[in-house]
Design an enzyme around this catalytic site. Structure first.
Site, PDB file in Angstrom:
ATOM      1  CB  SER A 188     -11.755  -5.891  -9.846  1.00  0.00           C
ATOM      2  OG  SER A 188     -11.138  -7.050 -10.325  1.00  0.00           O
ATOM      3  NE  ARG A 199      -2.630  -4.516  -8.109  1.00  0.00           N
ATOM      4  CZ  ARG A 199      -3.843  -4.218  -7.720  1.00  0.00           C
ATOM      5  NH1 ARG A 199      -4.796  -4.039  -8.603  1.00  0.00           N
ATOM      6  NH2 ARG A 199      -4.133  -4.069  -6.439  1.00  0.00           N
ATOM      7  CG  HIS A 247      -7.607 -10.846 -12.103  1.00  0.00           C
ATOM      8  ND1 HIS A 247      -8.745 -10.082 -12.227  1.00  0.00           N
ATOM      9  CD2 HIS A 247      -7.180 -10.672 -10.831  1.00  0.00           C
ATOM     10  CE1 HIS A 247      -8.991  -9.467 -11.078  1.00  0.00           C
ATOM     11  NE2 HIS A 247      -8.057  -9.803 -10.221  1.00  0.00           N
TER      12      HIS A 247
END
Ligand code: PNS
Length: 162
Positions: free
Chosen positions: A129, A91, A18
């Site tokens: 995450s 990603r 991030h």
């Protein structure tokens, strides 16, 4: 005219992926609002206040960045902040399906909005995450993936949970 972008997400917790995206956004825009979602229907490991604090901690000193929270529709938040650009990270190809649906929905709800996709550094391609939470829960090393304050927060959280 100030070029403003909103980078929304759960940030549960914020990762170096991030942070890499925030840096890239700062190179393209004058101001970035990191918008931490406060969706009560979604189960998070960290409270919204903790998630905000951890992002704030990580971007301290960067005057281009503001950390805020939003609930309800993202497009309503954009209207409120007079913003027209949403930043999302891409990603791997498997991200695309969900991101495409979200960007299309946001565009139909607010036609003046553009979603800009940025690729993180390849070191963070497989970082998320949820992966960070799992590694932390099982006691794995997280150096390189999160900041020291996030690592501490994770350690405390899982120690408390026992
Ligand atoms: O980090 P995440 O969990 O991938 O972020 C997803 C988020 C918070 C950006 C997304 O769920 C969102 O925008 N939620 C707000 C509700 C909304 O606007 N939904 C309609 C668009 S799909």
């Amino acid at each position: 005219m100030t070029r403003l972008a909103v980078y929304p997400g759960s940030f549960d917790p914020v990762t170096r992926g991030h942070l890499d995206l925030i840096e890239r956004t700062c190179r393209l825009f004058d101001r970035v609002i990191v918008a931490v979602s406060n969706n009560t229907a979604k189960k998070h490991l960290f409270s919204v206040n903790d998630r905000i604090r951890l992002v704030e901690d990580s971007v301290k000193g960067n005057k281009q960045v503001e950390v805020d929270t939003f609930s309800g529709l993202l497009v309503d938040y954009l209207r409120k902040r007079k913003a027209h650009v949403i930043i999302r990270g891409l990603r791997v190809v498997s991200d695309l399906d969900y991101e495409f649906q979200m960007a299309s929905m946001n565009r139909s709800l607010f036609p003046e909005v553009e979603t800009v996709f940025l690729m993180p550094d390849e070191r963070f391609t497989y970082l998320s995450s949820s992966m960070v939470r799992e590694v932390a829960r099982m006691g794995g090393a997280l150096d390189g993936f999160v900041t020291p304050s996030v690592r501490q927060a994770l350690t405390r959280k899982y120690r408390l949970r026992g």
